[in-house]
Design an enzyme around this catalytic site. Sequence first.
Site, PDB file in Angstrom:
ATOM      1  N   GLY A 151      42.636  48.463  40.453  1.00  0.00           N
ATOM      2  CA  GLY A 151      43.123  47.311  39.727  1.00  0.00           C
ATOM      3  C   GLY A 151      42.655  47.277  38.284  1.00  0.00           C
ATOM      4  O   GLY A 151      42.411  48.315  37.659  1.00  0.00           O
ATOM      5  N   CYS A 152      42.491  46.071  37.759  1.00  0.00           N
ATOM      6  CA  CYS A 152      42.268  45.880  36.328  1.00  0.00           C
ATOM      7  C   CYS A 152      40.946  46.436  35.819  1.00  0.00           C
ATOM      8  O   CYS A 152      40.782  46.645  34.625  1.00  0.00           O
ATOM      9  CB  CYS A 152      42.358  44.390  35.992  1.00  0.00           C
ATOM     10  N   TYR A 153      39.983  46.674  36.700  1.00  0.00           N
ATOM     11  CA  TYR A 153      38.693  47.188  36.247  1.00  0.00           C
ATOM     12  C   TYR A 153      38.601  48.710  36.351  1.00  0.00           C
ATOM     13  O   TYR A 153      37.551  49.296  36.103  1.00  0.00           O
ATOM     14  CB  TYR A 153      37.546  46.530  37.019  1.00  0.00           C
TER      15      TYR A 153
END
Length: 369
Positions: A151-153
């Site tokens: 995901g976003c990380y």
Amino acid sequence: MPVFITAIGTAVPQNCFPQTQIAEFMASALQLDEYEKRKLFALYRSTKISQRYSVLSDYGQKPENFTFFPKNQTLEPFPTISARMDAYRLFALPLVLDAVNNLGSSADLTQITHIITVSCTGMYAPGLDIELIQELHLKTNIQRTAINFMGCYGAFNGLKVADAICNAQSNAKVLVICVELCTIHFQKKTDEDFLLSNALFSDGAAAVIIESSPIKNYSKTLELKSFYCDLVFEGKQDMAWQVADFGFEMTLTSYIPRLVKKGIKDLIDSLLEKDHLSKESISLYAMHPGGKAILESIESAIGISKDDNRFAYHVLNQYGNMSSCTVLFVLKQLLEETSAVDHGKNILSCAFGPGLTLESMILNLHCSA
């Protein structure tokens, strides 16, 4: 051993849509009545996103001109996961090559020793890493690592792996690639989670070169100083990313900003303590713009201003949330807006994703006179 980001290249697809145009597409696809349509448009306005990019031209077309979705207003039969992975394989590599081409003239790809690919929106094998070696005519014995579905990380894990490689091998030169095609996973559902994710996410790619190298060779570099990660299990069900029959489905509840606000201060305090720094020693911020509410929660929790967060707001406004590659767009924006007077300033960067995972890092800006 000091390790540096010496080049960042970014790219977006050619299809750019105003947020209002995407809202019209969604209202039509979801077959909303006038009341529901007004609520949807209010949601899209509240994001503070002006435009977003997609590898799919359909978001700006009439149904009879669709090339990915079925040529009707209901989008039925809805594209399967197989069709979406075909689109990922078709569009991901060209977008990554654009990002690599935008690294700049100082980026010598002939010396690359490792490739790290980061993505949560598609996968196949042989994958992007092998295709990149072939398309860029790189050495075939380059070491390859794939980081998927974080995901976003995800970019933070790519940077941490590259940092470890460079610390272990002084002559290493690592190419980190992040590419996300979020818009191929549009879900035709009216649940709050899906309405919100459809309003935020977009497509993009970023390429980064990381090496242990004399900084005098470059006008600007970012030294990787320290990383710190933590989990807030309370938010495990509030942000998730699942493979379903008709694409990847995002769970993204409105509770996420409150969870970020609750956890980020302790996260940053631990990061600063690890690096023997104080909050006052941080001059610049490169936060992942997961959404306007998340940025506002960060500001409230750690006492920074919207101006401190300006690089993140700019990226959110112009590109939306491109998942893992977004924070690299923010760092690139920071590099473009800083100068020699900012030499030596510390940068705090954070990102958030499923888990609920909180990632953070300290970088130091090096600018030549």
